[in-house]
Design a protein around this motif. Structure first.
Motif, PDB file in Angstrom:
ATOM      1  N   CYS A  72       0.829  -1.217   0.000  1.00  0.00           N
ATOM      2  CA  CYS A  72       0.000   0.000   0.000  1.00  0.00           C
ATOM      3  C   CYS A  72       0.859   1.261   0.000  1.00  0.00           C
ATOM      4  CB  CYS A  72      -0.924   0.001   1.217  1.00  0.00           C
ATOM      5  SG  CYS A  72      -2.160  -1.312   1.225  1.00  0.00           S
ATOM      6  N   SER A  73       1.949   1.238   0.753  1.00  0.00           N
ATOM      7  CA  SER A  73       2.816   2.412   0.865  1.00  0.00           C
ATOM      8  C   SER A  73       3.426   2.793  -0.473  1.00  0.00           C
ATOM      9  CB  SER A  73       3.923   2.128   1.889  1.00  0.00           C
ATOM     10  OG  SER A  73       4.806   3.221   1.988  1.00  0.00           O
ATOM     11  N   THR A  74       3.975   1.813  -1.192  1.00  0.00           N
ATOM     12  CA  THR A  74       4.581   2.116  -2.491  1.00  0.00           C
ATOM     13  C   THR A  74       3.529   2.463  -3.537  1.00  0.00           C
ATOM     14  OG1 THR A  74       4.620  -0.274  -2.942  1.00  0.00           O
ATOM     15  CG2 THR A  74       6.645   0.718  -2.154  1.00  0.00           C
ATOM     16  N   THR A  75       2.340   1.867  -3.426  1.00  0.00           N
ATOM     17  CA  THR A  75       1.260   2.169  -4.371  1.00  0.00           C
ATOM     18  C   THR A  75       0.749   3.594  -4.198  1.00  0.00           C
ATOM     19  OG1 THR A  75       0.606  -0.166  -4.357  1.00  0.00           O
ATOM     20  CG2 THR A  75      -1.009   1.390  -5.204  1.00  0.00           C
ATOM     21  N   THR A  76       0.952   4.168  -3.042  1.00  0.00           N
ATOM     22  CA  THR A  76       0.533   5.542  -2.786  1.00  0.00           C
ATOM     23  C   THR A  76       1.329   6.549  -3.614  1.00  0.00           C
ATOM     24  OG1 THR A  76      -0.101   4.979  -0.517  1.00  0.00           O
ATOM     25  CG2 THR A  76       0.279   7.302  -0.976  1.00  0.00           C
ATOM     26  N   THR A  77       2.580   6.215  -3.918  1.00  0.00           N
ATOM     27  CA  THR A  77       3.460   7.210  -4.540  1.00  0.00           C
ATOM     28  C   THR A  77       3.956   6.840  -5.933  1.00  0.00           C
ATOM     29  OG1 THR A  77       5.342   6.180  -3.404  1.00  0.00           O
ATOM     30  CG2 THR A  77       4.277   8.055  -2.306  1.00  0.00           C
ATOM     31  N   ILE A  78       4.439   5.609  -6.104  1.00  0.00           N
ATOM     32  CA  ILE A  78       5.138   5.236  -7.335  1.00  0.00           C
ATOM     33  C   ILE A  78       4.250   5.303  -8.583  1.00  0.00           C
ATOM     34  CG2 ILE A  78       6.540   3.495  -8.496  1.00  0.00           C
ATOM     35  CD1 ILE A  78       7.830   4.886  -6.090  1.00  0.00           C
ATOM     36  N   ILE A  98      -2.863  16.070  -0.898  1.00  0.00           N
ATOM     37  CA  ILE A  98      -3.323  15.835   0.470  1.00  0.00           C
ATOM     38  C   ILE A  98      -3.523  14.345   0.711  1.00  0.00           C
ATOM     39  CG2 ILE A  98      -5.206  16.235   2.108  1.00  0.00           C
ATOM     40  CD1 ILE A  98      -3.465  18.676   1.666  1.00  0.00           C
ATOM     41  N   ALA A  99      -4.057  13.643  -0.301  1.00  0.00           N
ATOM     42  CA  ALA A  99      -4.267  12.197  -0.175  1.00  0.00           C
ATOM     43  C   ALA A  99      -2.934  11.469  -0.019  1.00  0.00           C
ATOM     44  CB  ALA A  99      -5.025  11.667  -1.395  1.00  0.00           C
ATOM     45  N   GLN A 100      -1.927  11.893  -0.792  1.00  0.00           N
ATOM     46  CA  GLN A 100      -0.606  11.274  -0.665  1.00  0.00           C
ATOM     47  C   GLN A 100      -0.029  11.482   0.729  1.00  0.00           C
ATOM     48  OE1 GLN A 100       2.566  12.161  -3.383  1.00  0.00           O
ATOM     49  NE2 GLN A 100       1.794  10.751  -4.947  1.00  0.00           N
ATOM     50  N   ILE A 101      -0.130  12.697   1.225  1.00  0.00           N
ATOM     51  CA  ILE A 101       0.380  12.990   2.571  1.00  0.00           C
ATOM     52  C   ILE A 101      -0.325  12.124   3.610  1.00  0.00           C
ATOM     53  CG2 ILE A 101       0.416  14.751   4.392  1.00  0.00           C
ATOM     54  CD1 ILE A 101       0.960  16.812   2.220  1.00  0.00           C
ATOM     55  N   TYR A 102      -1.655  12.048   3.502  1.00  0.00           N
ATOM     56  CA  TYR A 102      -2.441  11.270   4.469  1.00  0.00           C
ATOM     57  C   TYR A 102      -2.010   9.808   4.490  1.00  0.00           C
ATOM     58  CZ  TYR A 102      -6.365   8.868   6.623  1.00  0.00           C
ATOM     59  OH  TYR A 102      -7.139   8.058   7.444  1.00  0.00           O
ATOM     60  N   PHE A 103      -1.939   9.185   3.305  1.00  0.00           N
ATOM     61  CA  PHE A 103      -1.637   7.751   3.254  1.00  0.00           C
ATOM     62  C   PHE A 103      -0.165   7.469   3.547  1.00  0.00           C
ATOM     63  CE2 PHE A 103      -5.602   7.694   0.707  1.00  0.00           C
ATOM     64  CZ  PHE A 103      -6.287   6.748   1.472  1.00  0.00           C
ATOM     65  N   LEU A 104       0.728   8.363   3.174  1.00  0.00           N
ATOM     66  CA  LEU A 104       2.141   8.171   3.500  1.00  0.00           C
ATOM     67  C   LEU A 104       2.357   8.161   5.010  1.00  0.00           C
ATOM     68  CD1 LEU A 104       4.059  10.334   0.865  1.00  0.00           C
ATOM     69  CD2 LEU A 104       4.346   7.889   1.274  1.00  0.00           C
ATOM     70  N   ILE A 105       1.739   9.131   5.695  1.00  0.00           N
ATOM     71  CA  ILE A 105       1.868   9.191   7.148  1.00  0.00           C
ATOM     72  C   ILE A 105       1.169   8.002   7.791  1.00  0.00           C
ATOM     73  CG2 ILE A 105       1.317  10.543   9.213  1.00  0.00           C
ATOM     74  CD1 ILE A 105       1.496  13.051   7.478  1.00  0.00           C
ATOM     75  N   LEU A 106       0.015   7.628   7.247  1.00  0.00           N
ATOM     76  CA  LEU A 106      -0.742   6.492   7.775  1.00  0.00           C
ATOM     77  C   LEU A 106       0.080   5.206   7.730  1.00  0.00           C
ATOM     78  CD1 LEU A 106      -3.409   5.066   8.664  1.00  0.00           C
ATOM     79  CD2 LEU A 106      -3.978   4.916   6.233  1.00  0.00           C
ATOM     80  N   PHE A 107       0.637   4.888   6.559  1.00  0.00           N
ATOM     81  CA  PHE A 107       1.359   3.625   6.408  1.00  0.00           C
ATOM     82  C   PHE A 107       2.713   3.653   7.112  1.00  0.00           C
ATOM     83  CE2 PHE A 107      -1.261   3.474   2.343  1.00  0.00           C
ATOM     84  CZ  PHE A 107      -2.235   2.669   2.920  1.00  0.00           C
TER      85      PHE A 107
END
Length: 322
Positions: A72-78, A98-107
């Motif tokens: 999930c973490s790599t799918t958020t950005t790559i 904002i979605a990227q920031i949210y999920f990056l911090i979450l994971f």
């Protein structure tokens, strides 16, 4: 693009690593390869554990959660980065950022808490082996994972909401390949004192608290191992911790390297390159660390591939039948 306090229509530009056209294909291939290795490697760990009843234990339950979060973490950005390179665009929407920031911090937060839970699991397994299955019962395992998710969600929600209060002006270029929280805060036109306080407080709390728990667990583990009379018992006990220790060291050392490189060079480009280590490289290496040193995982993978080969053979033969 309008300037001022209205962020609803704003778009950000992710500058990435290089603007040289001849390097884009190389960067695309490099990150695509790492992404595919990460997804397939972690997916194999999940499938191997779920398909083998011998691995339905707390340690492998936590390992499956770690593999899922790495995917999930790599799918958020790559994928977004790859799409931007392919389309020759650097744009990411405000909502997307904002979605990227949210999920990056979450994971990332869940990774920290889960590694702490896994350290506690190893502590119980080595220091209280006779009561291991009683202490680490399914109810407690699910509760520990659930609490880790809740803590991570609350932290990422707070950090994301703090970004929403900021206003942005004309300079919306992010010298990074992802929407990183610190870079976003630096771009804001409005007062960022509260954001910085929350960001640093959360970083210290989430870094020091779980890391102290990991250190405490391993201090107890080392004490128990030193008290063992059998050299073989000591080796067996320590070998069960090697994979987890490797992952913890890789995770914390890469994050520490990012902040040290940023502080030393004060270069956004250096920070972006260093960030690749904990956002891309660490999730990619985790399945190899656990599978290469773990006989149970190797055995489960062999059994999984063997069963898959048998099923494929049966299907092919059935198709050949008139």
């Amino acid at each position: 693009m309008e300037t001022g306090n209205d962020t609803r229509l704003s778009e950000f530009l992710l500058l990435g690593f290089s603007e040289e056209p001849e390097l884009q294909s190389l960067i695309f291939g490099f990150f695509l390869s790492m992404y595919l290795i990460t997804v397939f490697g972690n997916l194999l760990i999940i499938l191997a554990v779920s398909s083998d009843s011998h691995l339905h234990t707390p340690m492998y339950f936590f390992l499956c959660n770690l593999s899922l979060v790495d995917i999930c973490s790599t799918t958020t950005t790559i994928p977004k980065m790859l799409v931007n390179i392919q389309t020759r665009s650097k744009v990411i929407t405000y909502k997307g950022c904002i979605a990227q920031i949210y999920f990056l911090i979450l994971f990332a937060g869940f990774d920290v808490f889960l590694l702490t839970v896994m350290a506690y699991d190893r502590f119980v397994a080595i220091c209280h082996p006779l009561h291991y299955m009683v202490i680490m019962n399914p109810r407690l395992c699910i509760l520990l994972v659930l609490v880790s998710w809740i803590m991570s969600v609350l932290d990422s929600l707070l950090e994301s909401l703090m970004v929403l209060r900021l206003s942005f002006c004309a300079d919306l270029e992010i010298p990074h390949f992802i929407c990183e929280l610190n870079q976003m805060v630096q771009l804001a036109c409005s007062d960022t004192f509260l954001n910085n306080m929350v960001m640093y407080f959360a970083a210290v709390l989430l870094a020091c608290g779980p890391f102290s728990g990991i250190l405490y667990s391993y201090c107890k583990i080392v004490s128990c191992i030193r008290g063992m009379s059998s050299a073989q018992g000591k080796y067996k006990a320590f070998s069960t911790c090697v994979s987890h220790l490797s992952v913890v060291s890789l995770f914390y050392c890469t994050i520490l390297g990012v902040y040290l490189s940023s502080a030393a060079t004060n270069s956004s480009h250096s920070s972006a390159v260093a960030s690749v280590m904990y956002t891309v490289v660490t999730p990619m290496l985790n399945p190899f660390i656990y599978s290469l040193r773990n006989k149970d995982i190797k055995r489960a993978l062999k059994r999984f591939f063997g069963m898959a080969a048998i099923k494929v053979t049966i299907i092919l033969r059935l198709k050949e039948c008139p």
